[in-house]
Design an enzyme around this catalytic site. Structure first.
Site, mmCIF file in Angstrom:
data_model
loop_
_atom_site.group_PDB
_atom_site.id
_atom_site.type_symbol
_atom_site.label_atom_id
_atom_site.label_comp_id
_atom_site.label_asym_id
_atom_site.label_seq_id
_atom_site.Cartn_x
_atom_site.Cartn_y
_atom_site.Cartn_z
ATOM 1 N NE ARG A 111 -7.959 -2.110 -11.714
ATOM 2 C CZ ARG A 111 -7.823 -1.070 -10.892
ATOM 3 N NH1 ARG A 111 -7.382 -1.269 -9.659
ATOM 4 N NH2 ARG A 111 -8.133 0.137 -11.297
ATOM 5 C CE LYS A 133 -10.600 -20.018 -26.112
ATOM 6 N NZ LYS A 133 -11.055 -20.548 -27.400
ATOM 7 C CD GLU A 175 -17.312 -28.373 -27.797
ATOM 8 O OE1 GLU A 175 -16.277 -28.571 -28.466
ATOM 9 O OE2 GLU A 175 -18.008 -27.343 -27.895
ATOM 10 C CE LYS A 213 -10.369 -26.383 -23.463
ATOM 11 N NZ LYS A 213 -11.601 -25.644 -23.384
ATOM 12 C CD GLU A 223 -8.559 -19.643 -29.718
ATOM 13 O OE1 GLU A 223 -9.124 -20.352 -28.874
ATOM 14 O OE2 GLU A 223 -9.145 -18.917 -30.530
ATOM 15 N NE ARG A 227 -7.815 -22.505 -25.469
ATOM 16 C CZ ARG A 227 -8.033 -22.141 -24.226
ATOM 17 N NH1 ARG A 227 -7.081 -21.525 -23.539
ATOM 18 N NH2 ARG A 227 -9.197 -22.369 -23.643
ATOM 19 C CG ASN A 231 -11.821 -22.068 -31.787
ATOM 20 O OD1 ASN A 231 -12.607 -22.055 -30.857
ATOM 21 N ND2 ASN A 231 -10.703 -21.360 -31.787
ATOM 22 C CG HIS A 234 -16.444 -24.355 -32.007
ATOM 23 N ND1 HIS A 234 -16.156 -25.696 -32.106
ATOM 24 C CD2 HIS A 234 -16.897 -24.162 -30.736
ATOM 25 C CE1 HIS A 234 -16.404 -26.279 -30.942
ATOM 26 N NE2 HIS A 234 -16.862 -25.378 -30.092
ATOM 27 C CG HIS A 238 -19.426 -20.271 -31.937
ATOM 28 N ND1 HIS A 238 -18.130 -19.959 -31.559
ATOM 29 C CD2 HIS A 238 -19.979 -20.891 -30.864
ATOM 30 C CE1 HIS A 238 -17.922 -20.398 -30.325
ATOM 31 N NE2 HIS A 238 -19.013 -20.965 -29.885
ATOM 32 C CG HIS A 255 -21.851 -24.972 -27.647
ATOM 33 N ND1 HIS A 255 -21.511 -23.881 -28.416
ATOM 34 C CD2 HIS A 255 -20.701 -25.696 -27.496
ATOM 35 C CE1 HIS A 255 -20.220 -23.931 -28.716
ATOM 36 N NE2 HIS A 255 -19.702 -25.026 -28.172
HETATM 37 N N1 GLY Z 1 -13.522 -24.315 -26.288
HETATM 38 C C1 GLY Z 1 -12.342 -24.097 -27.009
HETATM 39 C C2 GLY Z 1 -11.206 -23.641 -26.172
HETATM 40 O O1 GLY Z 1 -11.295 -23.639 -24.959
HETATM 41 O O2 GLY Z 1 -10.198 -23.249 -26.704
#
Ligand code: GLY
Length: 353
Positions: A111, A133, A175, A213, A223, A227, A231, A234, A238, A255
């Protein structure tokens, strides 16, 4: 709400890590690496850090293909075999796959045990290792499994970038380009100038990129709103990355290479829907032309990419939600885009780049 992890640089970073180890006295420490970070980064790391007892190193092969539940299970079994308890510490020393996967396993093992990110790729330094993340892919679908759970700290040491191939540096720089587009004209101009002389990793620029960031995550760690700006590029990027991972026709892209194409496409859409300035879109085109491979997609492949957007994590009620730009730093969230416009964006990419 969890606080965002502190970010420490260079000597101050190692001093903070040594203080952390002395104060917390973890019962065991595992250093999680891939074969590349083990070969190129581990000995430098070990020289800077004082461990009370020998840390355990666990290595996996490098690459996005390892970022799945099978690798998580293998790591969890190894942590169990090594008898790690909840006072143990996992240190992720590597690129985005290591920080994402290691962070995820640390978040669910018993946990949750504490973890620290020591990113060694540009992509992980400016993006993946920051903001909590964590997660893995579901087959070729990116980051479908995961949690947001902050690390104890992020330790940035640009020495790790010295052994990184140029292609990897460029992938991370993508990025940084994104951070330029979503932040301010000043930062965007600095990014464009750095790319002109190919100095894609000067110290101040990396620090500024991290600050962009960090500031956004600080406002919205889970997010729910702003946030999502991180993206940018993306939604299509993605889907393109997923498509290439599963396709025999087009080689896999790094990526950042896929996100660079995604940013071109989403910037074209931003110009069409929101009047984003064409002169800034042209600067982006120049950067992408200079740094990334051009990929040729046929109509069937584009249709498959559009299908893959259905798995995007920002979707609600089956609706694909794009992040678009009205101008540099002026963000429009949750935008819907017709498939015809996406097709035109691919046509633009084909003609322009
Ligand atoms: N890579 C995008 C974020 O961390 O929100």
């Amino acid at each position: 709400m969890q606080e965002q992890a502190p970010i420490y640089f260079d000597e101050q970073g190692y001093a903070s890590l040594n203080d952390y180890l002395a104060e917390q006295q973890p019962s065991k420490v595992v250093i999680f690496v891939d074969d590349n970070s083990e070969d190129h980064c581990l000995s430098h790391f070990l020289k800077q850090v004082t461990f009370e007892q020998e840390p355990i190193t666990i290595a996996i092969p490098p690459g996005e293909n390892e970022k799945h539940m099978g690798t998580c299970m293998a790591l969890i079994i190894e942590l169990t075999n090594q008898n790690l308890d909840r006072k143990s510490l996992l240190i992720n020393l590597g690129g985005g796959v290591i920080t994402d996967l290691g962070g995820f396993v640390a978040s669910i093992y018993k946990r949750g045990i504490p973890y620290i990110n020591v990113p060694t790729s540009l992509l992980a330094i400016v993006d993946a290792a920051i903001g909590g993340k964590t997660g893995v892919d579901l087959e070729h679908l990116k980051n479908q499994i995961g949690v947001i759970n902050q690390s104890q700290m992020v330790l940035i040491d640009e020495n790790y970038l010295k052994t990184l191939p140029k292609k990897e540096l460029h992938s991370g720089f993508s990025e940084m380009i994104k951070h330029g587009l979503v932040s301010s004209q000043e930062h965007w101009e600095a990014i464009c100038s750095a790319a002109k002389d190919d100095s894609v990793s000067p110290h101040a620029l990396i620090k500024d990129s991290i600050s962009v960031k960090h500031a956004i995550v600080e406002q919205d760690p889970n997010e729910l709103g702003i946030r999502k700006a991180l993206n940018y590029g993306h939604t299509l990027g993605h889907a393109i990355e997923s498509f290439c991972l599963s396709s025999d026709a087009i080689p896999s892209l790094l990526h950042g290479e896929a996100i660079a194409i995604g940013m071109i496409l989403e910037t074209y859409i931003s110009v069409q829907l929101f009047g984003f300035p064409q002169k800034e879109a042209d600067k982006l085109n120049d950067l992408v032309k200079q740094l990334y491979p051009k990929v040729k997609f046929n109509t069937d492949q584009i249709e498959e990419i559009i299908e893959l957007m259905m798995y995007d994590k920002k979707n609600v009620d089956g609706q694909v939600n794009f992040v678009l730009l009205e101008d540099i730093g002026a963000i429009a969230l949750d935008c819907q885009v017709d498939n015809d416009l996406i097709m035109s964006a691919f046509e633009y990419y084909k003609q322009t780049l």
